[in-house]
Design an enzyme around this catalytic site. Structure first.
Site, PDB file in Angstrom:
ATOM      1  N   LYS A   1       0.854  -1.188   0.000  1.00  0.00           N
ATOM      2  CA  LYS A   1       0.000   0.000   0.000  1.00  0.00           C
ATOM      3  C   LYS A   1       0.890   1.238   0.000  1.00  0.00           C
ATOM      4  O   LYS A   1       1.799   1.366   0.819  1.00  0.00           O
ATOM      5  CB  LYS A   1      -0.904  -0.010   1.241  1.00  0.00           C
ATOM      6  CG  LYS A   1      -1.914   1.146   1.272  1.00  0.00           C
ATOM      7  CD  LYS A   1      -2.681   1.160   2.567  1.00  0.00           C
ATOM      8  CE  LYS A   1      -3.597  -0.027   2.705  1.00  0.00           C
ATOM      9  NZ  LYS A   1      -4.786   0.071   1.853  1.00  0.00           N
TER      10      LYS A   1
ATOM     11  N   ASP B   1     -11.634   4.924  10.437  1.00  0.00           N
ATOM     12  CA  ASP B   1     -12.170   4.818   9.064  1.00  0.00           C
ATOM     13  C   ASP B   1     -12.938   3.507   8.868  1.00  0.00           C
ATOM     14  O   ASP B   1     -12.713   2.781   7.895  1.00  0.00           O
ATOM     15  CB  ASP B   1     -11.038   4.944   8.043  1.00  0.00           C
ATOM     16  CG  ASP B   1     -11.564   5.293   6.648  1.00  0.00           C
ATOM     17  OD1 ASP B   1     -12.748   5.677   6.536  1.00  0.00           O
ATOM     18  OD2 ASP B   1     -10.799   5.176   5.677  1.00  0.00           O
TER      19      ASP B   1
END
Length: 236
Positions: free
Chosen positions: A1, A100
């Site tokens: 990522k 999140d």
């Protein structure tokens, strides 16, 4: 990522590199001690960008499941909540707010169908901090997804119940097929109006979700374990 910092400078400030590594170390510990959090294998910076090398989780996100199957039943949603709340309880016990939680950030793992919590906001926050050039005071961009973010989180002050708020709205999405932005808000209380979208919903589950999505943190469940106990109560 790959993660990109909010400030674009010729060289990455040393304090940002240190904070990134510190937050990555926390993420590594979380993954090592809970099987429903992906393991972090490595973290590094290169050419003004930051990278995380994480365990690949085979499965489908809750967003993908809803897209393929349509609305989930109250029983399915309750089962997902009961299996993910202990993970949140563990995360909060480490003094961390995920920041999140949304349908895209929970994967139902193919092997055992357990919900896996991904994409923590702690590392992203490390890179979303800038320093005011005149006062040298740091300020952070709010981390989270509009609609799923509680008001205090949008103001940059997330608390543990901010995660419960996001999780409950994720459950509402699974039950109704409606994103939070597509639901009306009570102009007086600031709370999201969703019960009319799920008129046949089991009353006990609805009451739990309504409490978790209260506008003010003091009116929500104080902890993930409290929300879990409410879901498991005999009236459920």
């Amino acid at each position: 990522k790959q993660l990109n910092p909010i400030i674009q400078e010729p060289t990455i400030p040393e304090w940002m590199q240190e904070r990134f590594q510190r937050e990555a170390a926390i993420l590594e510990e979380l993954g090592e001690k809970n099987e429903q959090i992906p393991r972090l294998y490595a973290s590094f910076s290169e050419e003004e960008r930051f990278y995380l090398v994480q365990e690949w989780v085979e499965g489908e996100t809750l967003a993908e499941k809803q897209q393929q199957k349509g609305k989930l039943s109250a029983k399915e949603v309750k089962e997902i909540l009961i299996k993910i709340l202990p993970v949140l309880d563990y995360v909060h016990s480490r003094h961390i707010v995920h920041r999140d939680i949304r349908p895209d950030n929970i994967i139902l793992r193919a092997g055992d169908n357990l919900p896996v919590l991904i994409d923590f906001g702690i590392v992203k926050e490390a890179l979303a901090t800038a320093v005011n050039s005149s006062t040298q005071a740091p300020f952070s961009a709010a981390i989270g997804t509009p609609g799923y973010m509680a008001s205090e989180q949008a103001a940059g002050r997330p608390v543990y119940s901010s995660d419960l708020y996001s999780l409950a709205l994720t459950a509402v999405f699974l039950l109704t097929g409606k994103e939070p932005r597509d639901l009306k808000t009570d102009p007086k209380s600031g709370e999201i109006i969703w019960r009319d979208r799920a008129p046949m919903l089991d009353g006990h589950l609805a009451l739990v979700l309504e409490k978790a999505t209260r506008f003010h943190p003091r009116d929500r469940f104080a902890s993930a374990s409290e929300m879990l106990a409410a879901l498991r109560s005999p009236s459920g």
